[in-house]
Design a protein around this motif. Sequence first.
Motif, PDB file in Angstrom:
ATOM      1  N   SER A 127       0.847  -1.172   0.101  1.00 38.61           N
ATOM      2  CA  SER A 127      -0.012  -0.148   0.192  1.00 38.61           C
ATOM      3  C   SER A 127       0.818   1.339   0.024  1.00 38.61           C
ATOM      4  N   THR A 128       1.540   1.572  -1.099  1.00 40.39           N
ATOM      5  CA  THR A 128       2.665   2.470  -1.333  1.00 40.39           C
ATOM      6  C   THR A 128       2.096   3.277  -2.672  1.00 40.39           C
ATOM      7  N   PRO A 129       2.750   4.314  -2.881  1.00 44.28           N
ATOM      8  CA  PRO A 129       2.523   4.751  -4.170  1.00 44.28           C
ATOM      9  C   PRO A 129       3.541   3.797  -5.311  1.00 44.28           C
ATOM     10  N   ARG A 130       4.445   3.333  -4.763  1.00 50.04           N
ATOM     11  CA  ARG A 130       5.056   2.224  -5.773  1.00 50.04           C
ATOM     12  C   ARG A 130       4.455   1.113  -5.906  1.00 50.04           C
ATOM     13  N   GLY A 131       3.572   0.526  -4.952  1.00 52.70           N
ATOM     14  CA  GLY A 131       2.579  -0.644  -5.174  1.00 52.70           C
ATOM     15  C   GLY A 131       1.478  -0.078  -6.370  1.00 52.70           C
ATOM     16  N   ALA A 132       1.271   0.977  -6.106  1.00 52.71           N
ATOM     17  CA  ALA A 132      -0.136   1.530  -6.999  1.00 52.71           C
ATOM     18  C   ALA A 132       0.659   1.643  -8.558  1.00 52.71           C
ATOM     19  N   ARG A 133       1.748   2.351  -8.723  1.00 54.33           N
ATOM     20  CA  ARG A 133       2.225   2.041 -10.242  1.00 54.33           C
ATOM     21  C   ARG A 133       2.409   0.762 -10.769  1.00 54.33           C
ATOM     22  N   LEU A 134       2.822  -0.063  -9.799  1.00 55.64           N
ATOM     23  CA  LEU A 134       3.109  -1.411 -10.219  1.00 55.64           C
ATOM     24  C   LEU A 134       1.582  -2.048 -10.262  1.00 55.64           C
ATOM     25  N   ALA A 135       0.635  -1.754  -9.811  1.00 57.65           N
ATOM     26  CA  ALA A 135      -0.585  -2.234 -10.160  1.00 57.65           C
ATOM     27  C   ALA A 135      -1.026  -1.947 -11.663  1.00 57.65           C
ATOM     28  N   ARG A 136      -0.932  -0.739 -12.063  1.00 61.06           N
ATOM     29  CA  ARG A 136      -1.296  -0.217 -13.274  1.00 61.06           C
ATOM     30  C   ARG A 136      -0.364  -0.976 -14.324  1.00 61.06           C
ATOM     31  N   LEU A 137       1.081  -1.126 -14.117  1.00 63.95           N
ATOM     32  CA  LEU A 137       1.765  -1.645 -14.943  1.00 63.95           C
ATOM     33  C   LEU A 137       1.521  -3.251 -15.047  1.00 63.95           C
ATOM     34  N   LEU A 138       1.243  -3.897 -14.058  1.00 63.86           N
ATOM     35  CA  LEU A 138       1.039  -5.325 -14.224  1.00 63.86           C
ATOM     36  C   LEU A 138      -0.434  -5.346 -14.810  1.00 63.86           C
ATOM     37  N   ALA A 139      -1.375  -4.711 -14.778  1.00 67.08           N
ATOM     38  CA  ALA A 139      -2.699  -4.768 -15.252  1.00 67.08           C
ATOM     39  C   ALA A 139      -2.567  -4.512 -16.808  1.00 67.08           C
ATOM     40  N   VAL A 140      -1.801  -3.427 -17.438  1.00 70.36           N
ATOM     41  CA  VAL A 140      -1.439  -3.318 -18.605  1.00 70.36           C
ATOM     42  C   VAL A 140      -0.777  -4.626 -19.258  1.00 70.36           C
ATOM     43  N   ASP A 141       0.188  -5.070 -18.595  1.00 69.70           N
ATOM     44  CA  ASP A 141       0.902  -6.026 -19.391  1.00 69.70           C
ATOM     45  C   ASP A 141       0.011  -7.412 -19.296  1.00 69.70           C
ATOM     46  N   THR A 142      -0.821  -7.538 -18.312  1.00 69.99           N
ATOM     47  CA  THR A 142      -1.649  -8.668 -18.507  1.00 69.99           C
ATOM     48  C   THR A 142      -2.678  -8.619 -19.505  1.00 69.99           C
ATOM     49  N   LEU A 143      -3.302  -7.456 -19.638  1.00 70.49           N
ATOM     50  CA  LEU A 143      -4.338  -7.182 -20.648  1.00 70.49           C
ATOM     51  C   LEU A 143      -3.997  -7.106 -22.046  1.00 70.49           C
ATOM     52  N   ARG A 144      -2.452  -6.718 -22.152  1.00 70.16           N
ATOM     53  CA  ARG A 144      -1.707  -6.990 -23.552  1.00 70.16           C
ATOM     54  C   ARG A 144      -1.466  -8.275 -23.714  1.00 70.16           C
ATOM     55  N   SER A 145      -1.124  -9.215 -22.794  1.00 73.26           N
ATOM     56  CA  SER A 145      -0.842 -10.486 -22.896  1.00 73.26           C
ATOM     57  C   SER A 145      -1.935 -11.391 -23.561  1.00 73.26           C
ATOM     58  N   TRP A 146      -3.006 -10.825 -22.863  1.00 75.96           N
ATOM     59  CA  TRP A 146      -4.496 -11.344 -23.239  1.00 75.96           C
ATOM     60  C   TRP A 146      -4.906 -10.940 -24.687  1.00 75.96           C
ATOM     61  N   GLY A 147      -4.414  -9.945 -25.283  1.00 73.56           N
ATOM     62  CA  GLY A 147      -4.799  -9.326 -26.688  1.00 73.56           C
ATOM     63  C   GLY A 147      -5.901  -8.472 -26.363  1.00 73.56           C
ATOM     64  N   LEU A 148      -6.054  -7.830 -25.194  1.00 75.73           N
ATOM     65  CA  LEU A 148      -7.288  -6.838 -24.989  1.00 75.73           C
ATOM     66  C   LEU A 148      -6.801  -5.352 -24.714  1.00 75.73           C
ATOM     67  N   PRO A 149      -7.648  -4.312 -25.324  1.00 77.62           N
ATOM     68  CA  PRO A 149      -7.416  -3.187 -25.176  1.00 77.62           C
ATOM     69  C   PRO A 149      -7.303  -2.830 -23.654  1.00 77.62           C
ATOM     70  N   HIS A 150      -6.237  -2.007 -23.336  1.00 78.24           N
ATOM     71  CA  HIS A 150      -5.929  -1.630 -22.229  1.00 78.24           C
ATOM     72  C   HIS A 150      -5.744  -0.051 -21.652  1.00 78.24           C
ATOM     73  N   GLU A 151      -6.270   0.713 -22.589  1.00 76.40           N
ATOM     74  CA  GLU A 151      -6.079   2.253 -22.362  1.00 76.40           C
ATOM     75  C   GLU A 151      -7.156   2.547 -21.449  1.00 76.40           C
ATOM     76  N   ARG A 152      -8.337   2.222 -21.326  1.00 75.46           N
ATOM     77  CA  ARG A 152      -9.240   3.011 -20.036  1.00 75.46           C
ATOM     78  C   ARG A 152      -9.016   1.954 -18.902  1.00 75.46           C
ATOM     79  N   ALA A 153      -8.809   0.760 -19.254  1.00 78.25           N
ATOM     80  CA  ALA A 153      -8.446   0.142 -18.021  1.00 78.25           C
ATOM     81  C   ALA A 153      -7.190   0.531 -17.145  1.00 78.25           C
ATOM     82  N   SER A 154      -6.186   0.895 -17.691  1.00 72.41           N
ATOM     83  CA  SER A 154      -4.922   1.395 -17.044  1.00 72.41           C
ATOM     84  C   SER A 154      -5.380   2.611 -16.269  1.00 72.41           C
ATOM     85  N   HIS A 155      -6.257   3.435 -16.795  1.00 72.17           N
ATOM     86  CA  HIS A 155      -6.624   4.689 -16.140  1.00 72.17           C
ATOM     87  C   HIS A 155      -7.323   4.458 -14.887  1.00 72.17           C
ATOM     88  N   VAL A 156      -8.281   3.317 -14.872  1.00 66.78           N
ATOM     89  CA  VAL A 156      -9.259   2.856 -13.812  1.00 66.78           C
ATOM     90  C   VAL A 156      -8.449   2.102 -13.031  1.00 66.78           C
TER      91      VAL A 156
END
Length: 160
Positions: A30-59
């Motif tokens: 629960s740190t700013p670093r953890g929050a940034r990592l959450a976004r990076l991991l989400a984008v990487d996961t959605l890309r690996s699934w072949g799904l759009p990630h732009e809106r999701a990364s902001h959410v």
Amino acid sequence: MNQRTQGIAEHGTRPEPGCAVRNFSVLLSSTPRGARLARLLAVDTLRSWGLPHERASHVVAELAANAATHGRLPGRSFRITLYVIGATLRVEVTDTRGDRLPASQVPDAEGESGRGLLLVEALSDRWGVTEERFPRKTVWAELGLSAPEPESSRSGVGGD
């Protein structure tokens, strides 16, 4: 059906028979670093699934930042979970401040914060909060996934 799966079904995102349910879940500090990592991991996961990630990364960025800022208790982590069921992505962020429920607010025009949930509301099809066994809560958002529209060879300006 476990409680988490039941919660998804209750919100109208029921998988079709034979439809694969993709998911990803990770516990982060629960740190700013953890929050940034959450976004990076989400984008990487959605890309690996072949799904759009732009809106999701902001959410994800907003919900994770809220968990790290407002849902933080020293020594406690937050969890981000992504589910894809059919054409719906569900983002869940669980923290250990069940006593602090998020609510949209009208931000101060000159303020530098207070717009996160407005952004989540604008980018998602729906969002909400699920109170869990104390002291946890989960803030979730659902985004419809659509196939990208094909590029047009025309500019869209009338003519020809």
